[in-house]
Write a protein that holds these residues in place. Structure first.
Motif, PDB file in Angstrom:
ATOM      1  N   CYS A  34       0.891  -1.272  -0.063  1.00  0.00           N
ATOM      2  CA  CYS A  34       0.061   0.219  -0.225  1.00  0.00           C
ATOM      3  C   CYS A  34       0.765   1.046   0.137  1.00  0.00           C
ATOM      4  CB  CYS A  34      -0.981  -0.036   1.356  1.00  0.00           C
ATOM      5  SG  CYS A  34      -1.929  -1.317   1.231  1.00  0.00           S
ATOM      6  N   GLU A  83      -2.119   6.155   1.034  1.00  0.00           N
ATOM      7  CA  GLU A  83      -3.089   5.422   1.597  1.00  0.00           C
ATOM      8  C   GLU A  83      -3.024   5.203   3.026  1.00  0.00           C
ATOM      9  OE1 GLU A  83      -4.494   1.770  -1.510  1.00  0.00           O
ATOM     10  OE2 GLU A  83      -2.296   1.920  -1.350  1.00  0.00           O
ATOM     11  N   ALA A  97      -5.849   6.642   5.900  1.00  0.00           N
ATOM     12  CA  ALA A  97      -6.329   5.671   6.871  1.00  0.00           C
ATOM     13  C   ALA A  97      -5.950   6.494   8.373  1.00  0.00           C
ATOM     14  CB  ALA A  97      -5.539   4.303   6.915  1.00  0.00           C
ATOM     15  N   GLN A  98      -4.902   6.571   8.693  1.00  0.00           N
ATOM     16  CA  GLN A  98      -4.495   7.441   9.689  1.00  0.00           C
ATOM     17  C   GLN A  98      -5.466   8.560  10.302  1.00  0.00           C
ATOM     18  OE1 GLN A  98      -0.001   5.885  10.442  1.00  0.00           O
ATOM     19  NE2 GLN A  98      -0.298   7.841   9.610  1.00  0.00           N
ATOM     20  N   ASP A 150      -8.443   9.162   8.939  1.00  0.00           N
ATOM     21  CA  ASP A 150      -9.587   8.763   9.247  1.00  0.00           C
ATOM     22  C   ASP A 150      -9.906   8.228  10.489  1.00  0.00           C
ATOM     23  OD1 ASP A 150     -10.648   9.465   6.587  1.00  0.00           O
ATOM     24  OD2 ASP A 150     -10.651   7.500   5.819  1.00  0.00           O
ATOM     25  N   TYR A 199       1.697  -3.373   5.738  1.00  0.00           N
ATOM     26  CA  TYR A 199       0.784  -3.057   4.579  1.00  0.00           C
ATOM     27  C   TYR A 199       1.775  -2.457   3.365  1.00  0.00           C
ATOM     28  CZ  TYR A 199      -4.103  -2.980   6.676  1.00  0.00           C
ATOM     29  OH  TYR A 199      -5.180  -3.387   7.028  1.00  0.00           O
ATOM     30  N   THR A 217      -8.482  -3.676   3.724  1.00  0.00           N
ATOM     31  CA  THR A 217      -7.534  -2.566   3.147  1.00  0.00           C
ATOM     32  C   THR A 217      -7.455  -1.433   3.948  1.00  0.00           C
ATOM     33  OG1 THR A 217      -9.357  -1.398   2.174  1.00  0.00           O
ATOM     34  CG2 THR A 217      -8.570  -3.200   0.748  1.00  0.00           C
ATOM     35  N   PRO A 218      -6.483  -0.451   3.665  1.00  0.00           N
ATOM     36  CA  PRO A 218      -6.225   0.630   4.705  1.00  0.00           C
ATOM     37  C   PRO A 218      -7.401   1.324   4.765  1.00  0.00           C
ATOM     38  CG  PRO A 218      -4.422   0.336   3.664  1.00  0.00           C
ATOM     39  CD  PRO A 218      -5.363  -0.581   2.975  1.00  0.00           C
ATOM     40  N   ALA A 219      -8.248   1.613   3.721  1.00  0.00           N
ATOM     41  CA  ALA A 219      -9.473   2.488   3.844  1.00  0.00           C
ATOM     42  C   ALA A 219     -10.617   1.554   4.783  1.00  0.00           C
ATOM     43  CB  ALA A 219     -10.071   2.765   2.542  1.00  0.00           C
ATOM     44  N   GLU A 220     -10.384   0.359   4.778  1.00  0.00           N
ATOM     45  CA  GLU A 220     -11.574  -0.336   5.644  1.00  0.00           C
ATOM     46  C   GLU A 220     -11.028  -0.759   7.019  1.00  0.00           C
ATOM     47  OE1 GLU A 220     -12.948  -3.287   1.996  1.00  0.00           O
ATOM     48  OE2 GLU A 220     -11.227  -3.770   2.899  1.00  0.00           O
ATOM     49  N   LEU A 221     -10.026  -0.155   7.419  1.00  0.00           N
ATOM     50  CA  LEU A 221      -9.683  -0.474   9.053  1.00  0.00           C
ATOM     51  C   LEU A 221     -10.646   0.401   9.692  1.00  0.00           C
ATOM     52  CD1 LEU A 221      -5.645   0.544   8.748  1.00  0.00           C
ATOM     53  CD2 LEU A 221      -6.646  -1.709   9.468  1.00  0.00           C
ATOM     54  N   TYR A 222     -10.984  -0.256  10.777  1.00  0.00           N
ATOM     55  CA  TYR A 222     -12.178   0.291  11.550  1.00  0.00           C
ATOM     56  C   TYR A 222     -11.907   0.115  13.364  1.00  0.00           C
ATOM     57  CZ  TYR A 222     -13.948  -4.558  12.072  1.00  0.00           C
ATOM     58  OH  TYR A 222     -14.076  -5.695  12.200  1.00  0.00           O
TER      59      TYR A 222
END
Length: 148
Positions: free
Chosen positions: A43, A47, A51-52, A54, A67, A85-90
């Motif tokens: 990644c 990206e 993510a960080q 967000d 990653y 994916t990094p965008a899906e981290l929660y």
């Protein structure tokens, strides 16, 4: 093949450092999948930075490094228990708050890092079972370096 990777020998002493883990992943990708890791397999910094932003906190160094090394390699990271994916981290509110980075393909288990350890470079990660999409009361700590 005397130089072929023997996983049982390579991991006999355990995973002793992140650099050991990443070297093993590189060798595994090369010798067992026949597809060496390349720069596009990870990644991008953009990206990971997004993510960080967000999430509102920095990713632990070990997670970010993993990653960056192979976060796009589905054959290494997205089989039965896919790395998100990094965008899906929660953040999962269960167990006092956990950054979830991996989900079992039928959504009956998750892997994550407790938020009270998130500032560590290589924190423990937790595995928890879920039933019907809701967390059970069972969570198991594991040492770092094993996120992949």
């Amino acid at each position: 093949m005397p130089d072929a990777l023997d996983v049982s020998v390579a991991l006999r002493g355990g995973v002793t450092s992140r650099s050991f883990a990443w070297d093993f992943v590189r060798r595994f990708a090369d010798e067992w999948t026949g597809r060496p890791l390349r720069s596009g397999d990870g990644c991008t910094a953009a990206e990971l930075d997004a993510a960080q932003a967000d999430l509102g906190f920095e990713l632990p160094a070990a997670l970010r490094e993993g990653y960056a090394l192979c976060g796009r390699r589905d054959d290494l990271t997205r089989q039965e228990e896919p790395l998100v994916t990094p965008a899906e981290l929660y953040v999962d509110d269960g167990f006092g708050g956990v950054l979830a980075f991996r989900r079992e393909n039928q959504d009956c288990a998750a892997w994550g890092i407790p938020l009270d350890q998130i500032e560590q470079d290589d924190p423990q990660w937790w595995w928890s079972r879920t039933r019907g999409g809701s967390p059970s009361s069972t969570a198991y700590p594991w040492p770092g370096w094993s996120w992949y």
